[in-house]
Write a protein that holds these residues in place. Structure first.
Motif, short mmCIF file in Angstrom:
data_model
loop_
_atom_site.label_atom_id
_atom_site.label_comp_id
_atom_site.label_asym_id
_atom_site.label_seq_id
_atom_site.Cartn_x
_atom_site.Cartn_y
_atom_site.Cartn_z
N ASN B 16 0.83 -1.20 0.00
CA ASN B 16 0.00 0.00 0.00
C ASN B 16 0.88 1.26 0.00
O ASN B 16 0.62 2.22 -0.74
N ALA B 17 1.94 1.24 0.79
CA ALA B 17 2.84 2.40 0.85
C ALA B 17 3.49 2.65 -0.51
O ALA B 17 3.57 3.79 -0.97
N LEU B 18 3.91 1.57 -1.18
CA LEU B 18 4.56 1.73 -2.49
C LEU B 18 3.57 2.25 -3.53
O LEU B 18 3.93 3.04 -4.40
N GLU B 19 2.30 1.82 -3.43
CA GLU B 19 1.24 2.36 -4.30
C GLU B 19 1.09 3.86 -4.09
O GLU B 19 1.05 4.65 -5.03
N VAL B 20 0.98 4.24 -2.81
CA VAL B 20 0.78 5.65 -2.47
C VAL B 20 1.95 6.49 -2.99
O VAL B 20 1.76 7.54 -3.60
N LEU B 138 16.13 -0.59 -1.73
CA LEU B 138 15.28 0.50 -2.20
C LEU B 138 14.15 -0.09 -3.02
O LEU B 138 14.38 -0.81 -3.98
N GLN B 139 12.93 0.22 -2.61
CA GLN B 139 11.79 -0.37 -3.30
C GLN B 139 10.86 0.72 -3.84
O GLN B 139 10.69 1.77 -3.23
N SER B 140 10.28 0.42 -5.01
CA SER B 140 9.20 1.25 -5.53
C SER B 140 8.16 0.28 -6.06
O SER B 140 8.35 -0.94 -5.99
N LYS B 141 7.06 0.83 -6.57
CA LYS B 141 5.96 -0.04 -7.01
C LYS B 141 6.46 -1.09 -8.01
O LYS B 141 6.07 -2.24 -7.95
N ASN B 142 7.35 -0.67 -8.91
CA ASN B 142 7.78 -1.58 -9.97
C ASN B 142 9.23 -2.02 -9.89
O ASN B 142 9.74 -2.60 -10.84
N ASN B 143 9.89 -1.71 -8.79
CA ASN B 143 11.31 -2.06 -8.74
C ASN B 143 11.72 -2.39 -7.30
O ASN B 143 11.10 -1.93 -6.34
N ASP B 144 12.75 -3.20 -7.19
CA ASP B 144 13.27 -3.62 -5.89
C ASP B 144 14.76 -3.83 -6.10
O ASP B 144 15.17 -4.74 -6.81
N ARG B 145 15.58 -2.94 -5.55
CA ARG B 145 17.03 -3.05 -5.79
C ARG B 145 17.80 -2.94 -4.49
O ARG B 145 17.34 -2.33 -3.52
N LEU B 146 19.00 -3.54 -4.51
CA LEU B 146 19.88 -3.51 -3.36
C LEU B 146 21.09 -2.66 -3.74
O LEU B 146 21.80 -2.98 -4.68
N VAL B 147 21.30 -1.55 -3.04
CA VAL B 147 22.37 -0.62 -3.38
C VAL B 147 23.41 -0.63 -2.26
O VAL B 147 23.07 -0.40 -1.10
N GLY B 164 9.21 8.19 -5.97
CA GLY B 164 8.38 7.00 -5.81
C GLY B 164 9.11 5.85 -5.15
O GLY B 164 8.53 4.80 -4.87
N GLU B 165 10.40 6.03 -4.90
CA GLU B 165 11.22 4.96 -4.33
C GLU B 165 11.47 5.25 -2.85
O GLU B 165 11.58 6.40 -2.45
N VAL B 166 11.59 4.18 -2.06
CA VAL B 166 11.79 4.38 -0.63
C VAL B 166 12.76 3.32 -0.10
O VAL B 166 12.83 2.19 -0.61
N LEU B 167 13.53 3.72 0.90
CA LEU B 167 14.41 2.77 1.59
C LEU B 167 13.53 1.90 2.48
O LEU B 167 12.77 2.42 3.31
#
Lengths: 164, 300
Positions: B16-20, B138-147, B164-167
């Motif tokens: 839900n958070a990633l949607e928002v 770092l995640q967003s609605k359409n992505n999930d990456r490790l930095v 749109g991306e969040v830790l």
């Protein structure tokens, strides 16, 4: 944006409308009318606005009231009453731990949170526990002494289970 | 008092958070974690937002120890990290940092994730993570990456986070052979930004240092590693002068400024002291040699 929130302050349930931008500090002082909680720096650096949020000390000047929905808050008004002072309050009086008094509400609540978690703190632990509260009268020696006295008093068997 | 009101959103799970966040990514929005940095900015009107997304209920308050890594949710507070027995035991450098940020009240609200995303040069959360080789999810609605955390900071208050991306979590490798420590120097012991902070750690192969990492904060635009000093330590036997020599190398790799907290010169001198002491503390955490020999035949 406005929203209705309900929160418990000093054991009493409140339902009130807050704006998203309202700080908990201002809601406590201006909407609920409890002015014991002070505003010092307004940026989380002095501790005058300290309240206990679900038992832990936070700076109410940094905390949006809207986030307090469903939470329980203790302010200085809920610590003791003039007729029945909390041992911390009595100790601050006994040791002149209050000079101008502006830091005292926050100082007392930080001390209470400390003693709830650690009933028999060392002097260092007391100093760390109140490090977030600045006393501009610089009365720290007497404040630390007050907290020590209260800790000893609260260890007495007759206080078992009270003041939590 | 804040000037402008805003829309306050409190998503109750991560998807839900990633949607928002995705819906609001082109808007004037801000993510709220502990608020100890953001709220003063908003109150000072440095920052005005139209939408505030509170992550408090987004399910990011976990501390999980897997076999070879620890995962710390982005909204775990410094107080929670400091109180966690497993963090104190297995990641003491992180506990050391979590225990000295701000003061009790600040630590009860401020989060490690928020500290990193604020990206101030004096972040107390960053150096230990740089030394421990942490990565940020770092995640967003359409992505999930490790930095890797080295790649996260771009400058003061700037990170690689996209709209749109969040830790969501901090991933820290768990290693028994690599020990580390964190230290800071401020004008006071509490409620102050670090003048300099530093973490250092290393692993040994027999008598020699086989791997070393040193990080410093508040001495450059971003928290950074002193890679020359790390190289200097490699393959060396530990002597009474070695750590001071490495610290002197580290002091050549920083670019401190003079400001209201300290002069550049003082920062450089304190950097040397902190790096040396952090290395000494890391050494004290190394397992005794006899132990290493039993486990790895002396060549671990």
């Amino acid at each position: 944006m406005k929203k209705n929130i309900s929160l418990k302050v000093n054991g009493k349930q409140y339902s009130l409308e807050v704006d998203a931008k309202d700080m908990l500090l201002h809601v406590i002082r201006e909407k609920i009318g409890l002015t014991g909680t002070k505003e010092g720096c307004g940026t989380g650096e002095c501790g005058a606005c300290t309240v206990l949020l679900d038992g832990t000390p936070v700076n109410s000047c940094l905390y949006l009231a809207i986030r307090a929905d469903g939470k329980e808050i203790l302010t200085i008004e809920g610590l003791g009453t003039p007729a029945h002072l909390h041992p911390l309050q009595q100790a601050f009086i006994d040791n002149a731990g209050v000079q101008c008094g502006f830091c005292a509400p926050g100082m007392l609540l930080s001390a209470k949170a400390l003693l709830d978690k650690n009933p028999n703190p060392t002097e260092h632990e007391i100093r760390v526990g109140i490090a977030g509260n600045i006393c501009r009268c610089s009365g720290y020696v007497k404040i630390v002494k007050s907290v020590k006295q209260a800790a000893a008093e609260l260890q007495q068997p007759e206080h078992e289970g009270s003041y939590k | 008092m804040l000037l402008n009101t805003f829309e306050y959103l409190k998503p109750t799970n991560l998807s839900n958070a990633l949607e928002v966040l995705d819906d609001l990514k082109d808007k004037n929005m801000q993510v709220l974690a502990g608020g100890t940095d953001l709220i003063p900015w908003m109150r000072a009107r440095v920052k005005e937002v139209d939408h505030l997304v509170d992550l408090a209920d987004a399910g990011l308050n976990h501390i999980v120890f897997d076999h070879d890594q620890a995962r710390i949710g982005a909204t775990v507070t410094f107080a929670e990290i400091f109180a966690d027995p497993e963090v104190r035991l297995k990641l003491p450098a992180i506990a050391e940092a979590a225990g000295v940020v701000g003061a009790v009240q600040t630590r009860n609200l401020a989060t490690l994730g928020g500290n990193l995303c604020s990206a101030i040069p004096s972040s107390d959360g960053a150096p230990a993570l740089l030394v421990l080789g942490a990565s940020l999810r770092l995640q967003s609605k359409n992505n999930d990456r490790l930095v890797p955390i080295e790649q996260f900071f771009l400058g003061p208050r700037r990170t690689v986070l996209q709209p749109g991306e969040v830790l969501t979590e901090i991933v820290v490798p768990l290693r028994e052979d690599f020990t580390a420590s964190f230290l800071r120097q401020g004008r006071r012991k509490a409620l102050t930004l670090s003048i300099v902070n530093s973490a250092a750690g290393f692993a040994m192969d027999g008598q020699k240092i086989s791997e070393a990492r040193i990080a410093l904060g508040a001495v450059a635009p971003i928290p950074l590693r002193a890679t020359k000093a790390e190289q200097f330590l490699l393959g060396k036997k530990i002597t009474s002068e070695l750590f001071a020599e490495a610290a002197a190398v580290a002091a050549t790799e920083i670019s401190p400024i003079s400001d209201l907290r300290a002069s550049a010169d003082y920062r450089r001198k304190i950097s040397m002291v902190l790096v040396r002491r952090a290395l000494e503390n890391a050494l004290a955490r190394q397992k005794p040699k006899a132990d290493a020999q039993t486990v790895g035949g002396g060549v671990r």
